[in-house]
Write a protein that holds these residues in place. Structure first.
Motif, short mmCIF file in Angstrom:
data_model
loop_
_atom_site.label_atom_id
_atom_site.label_comp_id
_atom_site.label_asym_id
_atom_site.label_seq_id
_atom_site.Cartn_x
_atom_site.Cartn_y
_atom_site.Cartn_z
N GLU A 123 34.75 48.97 28.84
CA GLU A 123 35.65 48.95 29.99
C GLU A 123 37.18 49.42 29.79
O GLU A 123 37.11 50.73 31.31
N ARG A 163 37.96 53.10 31.97
CA ARG A 163 39.99 52.87 32.75
C ARG A 163 40.08 53.67 32.08
O ARG A 163 41.59 54.74 32.93
N SER A 169 44.83 53.77 37.13
CA SER A 169 44.39 53.36 35.37
C SER A 169 45.98 53.07 34.66
O SER A 169 46.15 52.06 34.01
N HIS A 224 39.22 47.57 37.14
CA HIS A 224 39.94 49.36 37.13
C HIS A 224 38.48 50.14 38.22
O HIS A 224 38.02 49.45 38.43
#
Length: 492
Positions: free
Chosen positions: A269, A273, A313, A334
């Protein structure tokens, strides 16, 4: 007026111009590569608002004054070329291919593919191109299996895909891209019709059934399949490459992942992001059908509005310390897969591929590193998703005789010494320095760190060559001189 693209630093880190612009507000007047002026949304909440607002048409449905940036946008069946009930109808046809059941069924296959590719890579002479041996073939094999097309065709459809995904910026030549798109559609048409004689649990069989049932026209089904083949392959290739480069640039985070594999979900993740696919002109275009106001900014109908997904982000209103790469970051959603009705339909599969790669590659290759400085990598600038032409890597450390692979021994060394100059170091054979972070055996006598070799003086030193960007001073600090033992020899 700010002008796009705003290129990432060293191909990966956020553009200082983008960060400065984002700090001045969530939406900005900019000039696009086509020469047109419009707006760039960089705020997280503002981006979500645009992406979920039916007043904005999707990227494949521009006003008459504009042309989509690539030939795939606007093509029948491509999900970004439809809105409302038509978009929902087409999305429902392909949704089963990306269901939790199908993705789970693919999990073991993806793990087996990755393991096979790792072994093939390990057998290559160094340096080897990681794009050729991993980042390209893994997504290509996965998308081929999902769709029901032969992997042996990957070189053919990848070449067409590259041409289709090339920026035309509205004013560029489109003939080659149009020909590639039509050739790709012809290929898909033949493979889909072939499923009448050879059906299976795959997307092309599903699409053929949808056509027979009157849920889609053949042209729509072909567009759906061709779009998924292109988007599902290109974006994941680039994401794997950017994720690897991120780990090379952040060795402490890499070591953290190696030490705690349970962090792989969060690591994936955080890669998504902070380092999503894209080369510099990053985002998703939207076109308002009426006058709208975003964050107090008036935008006339039929304007160009680029939702800068990567820029969102770095919005500190949503992410704490957004410019820090932290694989243990508290989970906050995100927008790498977009938002709203056009949220990426293949996100579960993309996430799975990333987790498989980053959950195992550094266990298999503890000292994996770039064979060149990151600035020497050639960015695929004209491809929407970015990525690199080649990704040359090294993964072995050898002793002076060249007979032993000391990768496991020098992994810690590699992880903690980082900087700018390639170096090699040597130590007298009496033992390793008593360093708390170097609990490894002496490569010559195999005595654990923290103890000293009892062999007679004069026993030969082992020399480990670590072909990684590292500051000599940093290495000298990590392995200092020790009383009664020779100095580390650092060669910049």
């Amino acid at each position: 007026m700010p002008t796009l693209p705003m290129w990432r630093v060293n191909h990966i880190e956020p553009s200082p111009e983008m960060l400065a612009l984002r700090a001045n507000g969530p939406i900005h007047r900019v000039r696009f590569p086509s020469g047109h002026e419009g707006w760039w949304v960089t705020g997280y909440e503002e981006a979500k608002a645009v992406l979920s607002d039916s007043a904005f048409r999707p990227s494949g449905m521009p006003s008459a004054a504009f042309t989509p940036a690539t030939v795939i946008l606007g093509s029948p069946g491509w999900l970004g070329s439809h809105e409302g009930s038509e978009h929902a109808r087409l999305r429902a046809i392909v949704a089963p291919a990306f269901s939790n059941r199908r993705v789970k069924l693919l999990a073991q296959r993806i793990e087996a593919i990755a393991a096979q590719l790792f072994e093939t890579l390990a057998a290559q002479p160094q340096p080897a191109d990681l794009r050729h041996y991993l980042s390209f073939p893994l997504p290509a094999m996965v998308i081929s299996a999902l769709m029901g097309v032969p992997y042996e065709d990957h070189a053919f459809f990848a070449e067409l895909s590259d041409e289709v995904m090339t920026h035309q910026h509205e004013s560029g030549p489109r003939s080659a891209a149009l020909l590639a798109w039509e050739e790709l559609r012809t290929y898909i048409r033949g493979k889909m019709r072939g499923k009448r004689q050879d059906p299976g649990d795959n997307l092309l069989t599903d699409l053929l059934a949808a056509v027979d049932q009157g849920k889609a026209t053949e042209e729509e089904a072909i567009g759906l399949a061709a779009g998924i083949l292109v988007a599902g392959h290109e974006s994941t290739v680039a994401q794997i490459e950017l994720g690897l480069l991120a780990m090379f640039r952040h060795p402490q985070q890499r070591e953290r992942l190696v030490g705690d594999p349970s962090l792989v979900d969060k690591a994936a993740e955080e890669i998504l992001r902070m380092y999503p696919p894209g080369a510099g002109w990053d985002g998703i275009m939207r076109y308002p059908t009426t006058d709208v106001t975003i964050a107090g900014v008036h935008i006339p109908a039929e304007s160009k509005v680029l939702v800068g997904l990567p820029a969102t982000s770095f919005d500190p209103r949503h992410f704490d310390d957004p410019e820090i790469f932290d694989i243990g970051r508290a989970e906050k959603p995100h927008l790498a897969f977009s938002y709203g009705p056009h949220y990426c339909i293949g996100e579960a599969l993309a996430r799975l591929e990333l987790k498989v790669v980053f959950g195992s590659i550094f266990q298999r290759f503890p000292t994996l590193r770039l064979a060149v400085a990151s600035g020497e990598l050639k960015l695929r600038k004209e491809i929407i998703t970015g990525g690199f032409e080649e990704l040359p890597v090294l993964w072995r450390c050898a002793d002076t005789t060249g007979n032993r692979d000391l990768s496991a021994i020098c992994r810690r060394t590699y992880m903690e010494a980082c900087g700018q100059a390639a170096f090699a170091f040597s130590r007298c054979g009496e033992g390793w320095p008593d360093h708390p972070d170097t609990r490894v055996p002496c490569p010559t006598c195999h005595v654990k760190a923290g103890t000293w070799c009892k062999r007679p003086s004069g026993h030969r030193a082992a020399e480990l060559h670590i072909e990684h960007a590292a500051i000599a001073a940093g290495a000298a600090q990590l392995f200092p001189r020790s009383a009664g033992h020779s100095t580390w020899v650092i060669r910049a």
